[in-house]
Scaffold this motif. Sequence first.
Motif, PDB file in Angstrom:
ATOM      1  N   GLY A   1     -86.863 -34.185  30.462  1.00 52.84           N
ATOM      2  CA  GLY A   1     -86.442 -33.453  31.371  1.00 52.84           C
ATOM      3  C   GLY A   1     -85.160 -33.784  31.401  1.00 52.84           C
ATOM      4  O   GLY A   1     -84.407 -32.862  31.759  1.00 52.84           O
ATOM      5  N   THR A   2     -85.544 -34.781  32.287  1.00 55.03           N
ATOM      6  CA  THR A   2     -84.353 -35.335  32.728  1.00 55.03           C
ATOM      7  C   THR A   2     -82.594 -35.911  31.590  1.00 55.03           C
ATOM      8  O   THR A   2     -82.487 -34.394  31.725  1.00 55.03           O
ATOM      9  N   PHE A   3     -83.002 -35.996  30.856  1.00 54.99           N
ATOM     10  CA  PHE A   3     -83.192 -36.053  28.835  1.00 54.99           C
ATOM     11  C   PHE A   3     -81.747 -34.540  28.969  1.00 54.99           C
ATOM     12  O   PHE A   3     -80.922 -34.110  29.099  1.00 54.99           O
ATOM     13  N   ALA A   4     -83.329 -33.969  29.090  1.00 52.96           N
ATOM     14  CA  ALA A   4     -82.540 -32.662  27.954  1.00 52.96           C
ATOM     15  C   ALA A   4     -82.228 -31.436  29.131  1.00 52.96           C
ATOM     16  O   ALA A   4     -80.949 -30.696  28.544  1.00 52.96           O
TER      17      ALA A   4
ATOM     18  N   TYR B   1     -79.247 -30.296  40.223  1.00 56.32           N
ATOM     19  CA  TYR B   1     -79.024 -28.671  39.570  1.00 56.32           C
ATOM     20  C   TYR B   1     -80.345 -29.760  38.920  1.00 56.32           C
ATOM     21  O   TYR B   1     -81.357 -28.289  39.066  1.00 56.32           O
ATOM     22  N   VAL B   2     -80.169 -30.051  37.916  1.00 57.86           N
ATOM     23  CA  VAL B   2     -81.317 -30.567  37.233  1.00 57.86           C
ATOM     24  C   VAL B   2     -82.700 -31.385  37.955  1.00 57.86           C
ATOM     25  O   VAL B   2     -83.579 -31.090  37.676  1.00 57.86           O
ATOM     26  N   PHE B   3     -82.135 -32.031  39.796  1.00 64.48           N
ATOM     27  CA  PHE B   3     -83.625 -31.874  40.303  1.00 64.48           C
ATOM     28  C   PHE B   3     -84.190 -31.090  41.036  1.00 64.48           C
ATOM     29  O   PHE B   3     -85.171 -30.982  40.714  1.00 64.48           O
ATOM     30  N   PHE B   4     -83.551 -30.072  41.053  1.00 68.16           N
ATOM     31  CA  PHE B   4     -83.875 -28.623  41.360  1.00 68.16           C
ATOM     32  C   PHE B   4     -84.890 -28.360  40.226  1.00 68.16           C
ATOM     33  O   PHE B   4     -86.057 -27.858  40.502  1.00 68.16           O
ATOM     34  N   CYS B   5     -84.601 -28.049  39.027  1.00 69.41           N
ATOM     35  CA  CYS B   5     -85.298 -27.885  37.735  1.00 69.41           C
ATOM     36  C   CYS B   5     -86.839 -28.546  37.715  1.00 69.41           C
ATOM     37  O   CYS B   5     -87.324 -28.144  37.185  1.00 69.41           O
ATOM     38  N   LEU B   6     -86.329 -29.770  38.445  1.00 70.76           N
ATOM     39  CA  LEU B   6     -87.098 -30.741  37.518  1.00 70.76           C
ATOM     40  C   LEU B   6     -88.121 -31.003  38.453  1.00 70.76           C
ATOM     41  O   LEU B   6     -89.858 -31.295  38.295  1.00 70.76           O
TER      42      LEU B   6
ATOM     43  N   SER C   1     -80.404 -32.642  31.917  1.00 73.34           N
ATOM     44  CA  SER C   1     -78.824 -33.260  31.636  1.00 73.34           C
ATOM     45  C   SER C   1     -78.022 -32.979  30.974  1.00 73.34           C
ATOM     46  O   SER C   1     -76.950 -32.556  30.830  1.00 73.34           O
ATOM     47  N   ILE C   2     -78.322 -33.066  29.556  1.00 74.23           N
ATOM     48  CA  ILE C   2     -77.041 -32.382  28.613  1.00 74.23           C
ATOM     49  C   ILE C   2     -77.565 -30.794  28.616  1.00 74.23           C
ATOM     50  O   ILE C   2     -75.679 -30.546  28.053  1.00 74.23           O
ATOM     51  N   LEU C   3     -78.245 -30.096  28.785  1.00 79.21           N
ATOM     52  CA  LEU C   3     -77.789 -28.988  28.944  1.00 79.21           C
ATOM     53  C   LEU C   3     -76.792 -28.085  30.166  1.00 79.21           C
ATOM     54  O   LEU C   3     -76.319 -27.820  29.435  1.00 79.21           O
ATOM     55  N   PHE C   4     -76.942 -28.866  31.205  1.00 75.79           N
ATOM     56  CA  PHE C   4     -76.021 -28.683  32.762  1.00 75.79           C
ATOM     57  C   PHE C   4     -74.773 -29.584  31.729  1.00 75.79           C
ATOM     58  O   PHE C   4     -73.479 -28.508  32.724  1.00 75.79           O
ATOM     59  N   LYS C   5     -75.074 -30.623  31.290  1.00 74.26           N
ATOM     60  CA  LYS C   5     -73.342 -31.197  30.599  1.00 74.26           C
ATOM     61  C   LYS C   5     -72.574 -29.923  30.104  1.00 74.26           C
ATOM     62  O   LYS C   5     -71.262 -29.165  30.651  1.00 74.26           O
ATOM     63  N   PHE C   6     -73.645 -29.465  29.179  1.00 78.30           N
ATOM     64  CA  PHE C   6     -72.504 -27.882  28.612  1.00 78.30           C
ATOM     65  C   PHE C   6     -72.101 -26.918  29.140  1.00 78.30           C
ATOM     66  O   PHE C   6     -71.616 -25.874  28.948  1.00 78.30           O
ATOM     67  N   LEU C   7     -73.369 -26.611  29.831  1.00 74.97           N
ATOM     68  CA  LEU C   7     -73.349 -25.377  30.416  1.00 74.97           C
ATOM     69  C   LEU C   7     -72.323 -25.006  31.719  1.00 74.97           C
ATOM     70  O   LEU C   7     -72.150 -23.825  31.921  1.00 74.97           O
TER      71      LEU C   7
END
Length: 167
Positions: free
Chosen positions: A16-19, A39-44, A21-27
Amino acid sequence: MWKRASGTAAVVAAIGTFAFSILFKFLLPDVPFLIRMGYVFFCLVILFVTLSLTSKKTVDADTLDGGQIAMQLKYSKIFFVLAIICYAVGIVGVIDPSMRALGFESIFFLATVFLVLSIYLRSNAKDKVQDPKCVAIDLNIFKTDKAFNIGAIGVIAILAILYIWLW
């Protein structure tokens, strides 16, 4: 270590860290990198805790003595109060227009760390089950003497002063 942490949750969080990170990079392309990682940390955290708590692979927990339970509950409350304080300061910082430019929302990430530590400690003290591959750690190995604590506080104070002065 959190006795409810499961291997499955750890692997999913690692992927999920990778997924995320990529998702938030584009969003959120205009959001600074470290804030996006928050934000990635919150989700993880949400993903990891949810998967660990819903795992059906558990065994009876190792028994803890009353002193360990009391200490874990005490520090759980302290971390919970720190989390609430950080969330409150963060809300004030986000509402105040002069604080928005400072990236003040990053205090929410610290608050989340405190909240997760509170959950882990409370869970370790209260839960009657644990993951079968749980690694038991004796908390006494983390005790330090008074001289070390004073020295550590001194180093932190010096670093804080230098950071404030040079910023």
